[in-house]
Write a protein that holds these residues in place. Structure first.
Motif, short mmCIF file in Angstrom:
data_model
loop_
_atom_site.label_atom_id
_atom_site.label_comp_id
_atom_site.label_asym_id
_atom_site.label_seq_id
_atom_site.Cartn_x
_atom_site.Cartn_y
_atom_site.Cartn_z
N GLN A 102 0.85 -1.20 0.00
CA GLN A 102 0.00 0.00 0.00
C GLN A 102 0.88 1.25 0.00
N ARG A 103 1.96 1.18 0.78
CA ARG A 103 2.91 2.30 0.84
C ARG A 103 3.65 2.47 -0.49
N ILE A 104 4.06 1.34 -1.08
CA ILE A 104 4.73 1.39 -2.38
C ILE A 104 3.81 1.99 -3.43
N PHE A 105 2.56 1.51 -3.45
CA PHE A 105 1.56 1.93 -4.42
C PHE A 105 1.23 3.42 -4.26
N GLY A 106 1.15 3.86 -3.00
CA GLY A 106 0.78 5.25 -2.72
C GLY A 106 1.86 6.25 -3.06
N GLY A 107 3.13 5.81 -3.03
CA GLY A 107 4.24 6.72 -3.36
C GLY A 107 4.48 7.75 -2.28
N GLY A 108 5.28 8.77 -2.62
CA GLY A 108 5.69 9.75 -1.61
C GLY A 108 5.51 11.19 -2.02
N MET A 109 4.54 11.46 -2.92
CA MET A 109 4.33 12.86 -3.33
C MET A 109 3.67 13.64 -2.20
#
Length: 409
Positions: free
Chosen positions: A171-178
């Motif tokens: 979920q964290r990978i998919f959500g990214g960090g923008m």
């Protein structure tokens, strides 16, 4: 919308007390301007803010840089400085006359354009820093320190974080960090990434390379994202995108210069024979990879053909960010020989090589560490090894090989 404290804040302020000019580079929309405006406000020195996105300011900076600096006197924060490399010579003259730390805060989102002017005019006078999208530590509000394979340091690191399971990692990978998504400014991930690609990447690419077919470039970026975490293959990318290999090579150069992608080069050493020479390709933001490769949600991504490669992309980018956010350059490589023996990460630190394998498993097998023996012939001493995986806690196979959870990187 909440402000997310950036790991680089303390580093930037510390270096601003030493260097007359600081240049913060990185792709658009990752929070460079927001962070520096906040620091300028807290600094309370009356630092003026001027952006060269403003065409009137840009024209003056290009055509009459001396006048520009008379109007915008230091201490000054100049945003998107790549649009007027003519300023660098006059910044140099000011620095040589005054030697005042922190006079110039500069940002730029086209690193390569900047570097030419910077190296000619500001060598030894400017401190270069790179910011990318948010790291796990920043999202969690944890302290950022360079990632090292030291059990005690890792134990402290894990205490600041909350353990998460494999679906939550994806979920964290998919959500990214923008920052626009993480801060709650926007909630529609697809719209944020779509706008990011069509507005910023497309615009910057056209500014750098002149006329370019937007549809072909979109196919190219998608083809590159499909190879994230893998060895670079220009032909595969060119064939998939329907372009020639020269274009593929040039366009990858543009993505690297815009701070979208980076490479891990193979570790080379005279004692280690039969090495491959191709670098491996990574994106700083895993959410962008997931968007470009059209995964509908994190569960589909976790169970799909790219799950291993995108986990590797995520882990490598997190390790790299942990160094960049502290103002340090990571000496990080990978190993692969002609016998296809491979080590995902080789981290060089203080005269030692630290080997790491990345695996999508909660229960890693000790046999994964056998491959670490291939670097025993290297001139540098082998340090602690580790399997970085989706386990729920920090542990070890033995005193020389750790088991490190991905959520703790």
């Amino acid at each position: 919308m909440r402000y997310i404290r950036r790991a680089m804040e303390d580093t930037f302020l510390r270096l601003s007390k030493e260097f007359p000019a600081l240049l913060l580079t990185g792709p658009r929309q990752v929070g460079k301007t927001t962070m520096l405006q906040k620091l300028a406000e807290e600094e309370n020195t009356g630092r003026e803010y001027v952006t060269l996105d403003d065409l009137t300011e840009r024209e003056m900076a290009k055509n009459d840089p001396k006048m520009f600096l008379q109007i915008h006197k230091p201490p000054v924060f100049i945003d998107e400085v790549q649009y007027a490399p003519e300023l660098f010579t006059y910044i140099k003259i000011h620095i040589d006359q005054n030697h005042t730390p922190g006079d110039f805060w500069l940002t730029g989102s086209q690193v390569f354009k900047l570097m030419d002017g910077v190296q000619e005019s500001l060598a030894g006078r400017v401190c270069l820093l790179h910011m990318s999208s948010l790291s796990q530590a920043e999202i969690c509000g944890a302290v950022t320190e360079p990632f090292v394979l030291d059990f005690d340091k890792l134990s402290l690191r894990m205490r600041e974080r909350k353990a998460i399971d494999t679906p939550a990692i994806y979920q964290r990978i998919f959500g990214g960090g923008m920052p626009a998504l993480i801060s709650g400014q926007y909630t529609d991930r697809r719209m944020v990434y779509s706008g990011y690609v069509s507005t910023y990447i497309d615009r910057d690419v056209k500014e750098i390379s002149g006329t370019i077919d937007s549809l072909k470039f979109m196919s190219f970026v998608t083809a590159a994202a499909a190879l994230a975490g893998q060895m670079l293959n220009y032909k595969t990318i060119a064939d998939t995108a329907g372009i020639d290999m020269v274009s593929a090579k040039n366009w990858l150069g543009i993505l690297e210069r815009l701070g979208i992608i980076f490479y891990l080069h193979p570790y080379s050493n005279n004692m280690l024979k039969r090495m491959v020479t191709k670098p491996k390709l990574y994106f700083y933001d895993s959410g962008l990879v997931a968007y470009l490769t059209k995964w509908s949600d994190s569960d589909t991504l976790m169970n799909g053909a790219m799950s291993g490669a995108i986990l590797e992309n995520f882990v490598v980018s997190e390790v790299v960010k942990s160094y960049l956010n502290c103002g340090l350059e990571p000496f990080i490589y990978y190993y692969r020989d002609k016998d296809t023996k491979e080590i995902d990460i080789l981290l060089e630190d203080s005269g030692r090589l630290y080997p790491m394998e990345i695996k999508k498993t909660a229960m890693p097998d000790k046999r994964l560490t056998r491959v670490f023996g291939v670097i025993d012939k290297a001139t540098l001493e082998r340090g602690t090894g580790a399997v970085l995986c989706t386990t729920d806690r920090l542990s070890a196979f033995d005193s020389e090989n750790l088991i490190v959870p991905v959520w703790g990187i």
